[in-house]
Design a protein around this motif. Sequence first.
Motif, short mmCIF file in Angstrom:
data_model
loop_
_atom_site.label_atom_id
_atom_site.label_comp_id
_atom_site.label_asym_id
_atom_site.label_seq_id
_atom_site.Cartn_x
_atom_site.Cartn_y
_atom_site.Cartn_z
N PRO A 105 37.45 70.52 60.86
CA PRO A 105 37.93 71.01 62.16
C PRO A 105 38.44 69.88 63.05
CG PRO A 105 35.87 72.08 61.57
CD PRO A 105 36.09 71.00 60.56
N LEU A 212 37.22 77.31 62.67
CA LEU A 212 36.77 77.56 61.30
C LEU A 212 37.76 78.48 60.58
CD1 LEU A 212 32.89 77.98 61.64
CD2 LEU A 212 34.23 75.94 61.06
N ASN A 216 40.31 77.81 57.42
CA ASN A 216 40.42 78.67 56.24
C ASN A 216 41.87 79.05 55.98
OD1 ASN A 216 37.67 78.76 55.61
ND2 ASN A 216 37.28 80.47 56.99
N GLN A 277 34.00 74.94 53.90
CA GLN A 277 34.18 74.84 55.35
C GLN A 277 32.96 74.19 55.98
OE1 GLN A 277 36.04 74.39 58.12
NE2 GLN A 277 37.12 76.31 57.69
N GLU A 279 30.33 73.57 58.75
CA GLU A 279 29.77 74.40 59.80
C GLU A 279 29.28 73.54 60.96
OE1 GLU A 279 26.72 76.66 57.96
OE2 GLU A 279 28.08 77.79 56.65
N TYR A 291 33.39 70.02 68.56
CA TYR A 291 32.72 70.81 67.54
C TYR A 291 31.67 69.91 66.89
CZ TYR A 291 32.04 74.14 63.72
OH TYR A 291 31.50 75.03 62.84
#
Length: 328
Positions: A105, A212, A216, A277, A279, A291
């Motif tokens: 991210p 997120l 993707n 991904q 988290e 983030y």
Amino acid sequence: MSFKKKLLIGTLVTFLLAAGGVTYYFFNLYQEAEKAVTESYQDLERGEHSEQREEEVDPSEDNISILFVGVDDSDTRQGTSSLADALVLATFNKDDLSVNMVSIPRDSYVDVSYQYSKDKINHTHGYGGLDETISVVEDLLDVPVDYYVRLDFMAFVDTVDALGGVDFDVPYYLEETDSTDQGTVVIQPGEQTLNGEEALAMARTRQHDNDLERGNRQMEILESIIDQTLSFSSITRYNSLIQSIGDRMTTNISFDQLVSLHEYVTGNDGLEIEQHQLEGNDLWANDIYYYDLDESSIDDISRELRAHLQIDSQYVEAKNEDDEDQGL
């Protein structure tokens, strides 16, 4: 000489001329591709290989990693001052012909070298250039970044258009600014083939979801680009793709390495691609959004990538010992 013999000789001459023309065309195309890739080549300040490698890897023989860096090189953001708008790390395993991709991210809160406090990972390219971005990714995921491919928005748009578009299931109606930030791209929901501007709009947007989901989408589009590039049946489409990159891409992958990578990937029946991904949680500090990555998620993905690259465990042990010696 009989008519049949004349016809046969004429046919053979025509065939040889045609074959020679095709050979000449392929040779010119090969030279053109080599020239384009060579002009796009830009080595890193660190040297030939990552500090996490004992020696330079060979894409034709070794498992490798490639960091894809998407930047905004508009009129107001040129060169290394550009922010890294998209970061996707891909690891390639030659034994099982598989690719693992992880999207990082853009607002990830990470340690950087140019200041004492943490910063957003997309700022690293602007403040420290490619070497800083790659170093941060390596430290974050504890894996070597062997190669990078840096594309600006227009190179991305041209690449998708050269491929004839990418198939994508658009989840919602979307209006997004185009690559120049001057026009508007409108996309209807549903399965369809997106052109370059539409694919870029889907990769950039955060109107209806979060970073997120954005990551993707970027990995799905990148996977579609990889699949279509490897399945080319027409040499003219390669020519269009070569022309699309021009001076809008930089990479430390040489032409010979690119050819060998393409050969061992396309020399098999299929390419299995797995997406990951990172988290985390939302974080506000000094009225700035970040983030905050979850450490357990980082560790899990790091182990996945190291296993996929089949990294020698001795490196991991040596690194841990070195960190302990430095009190880290």
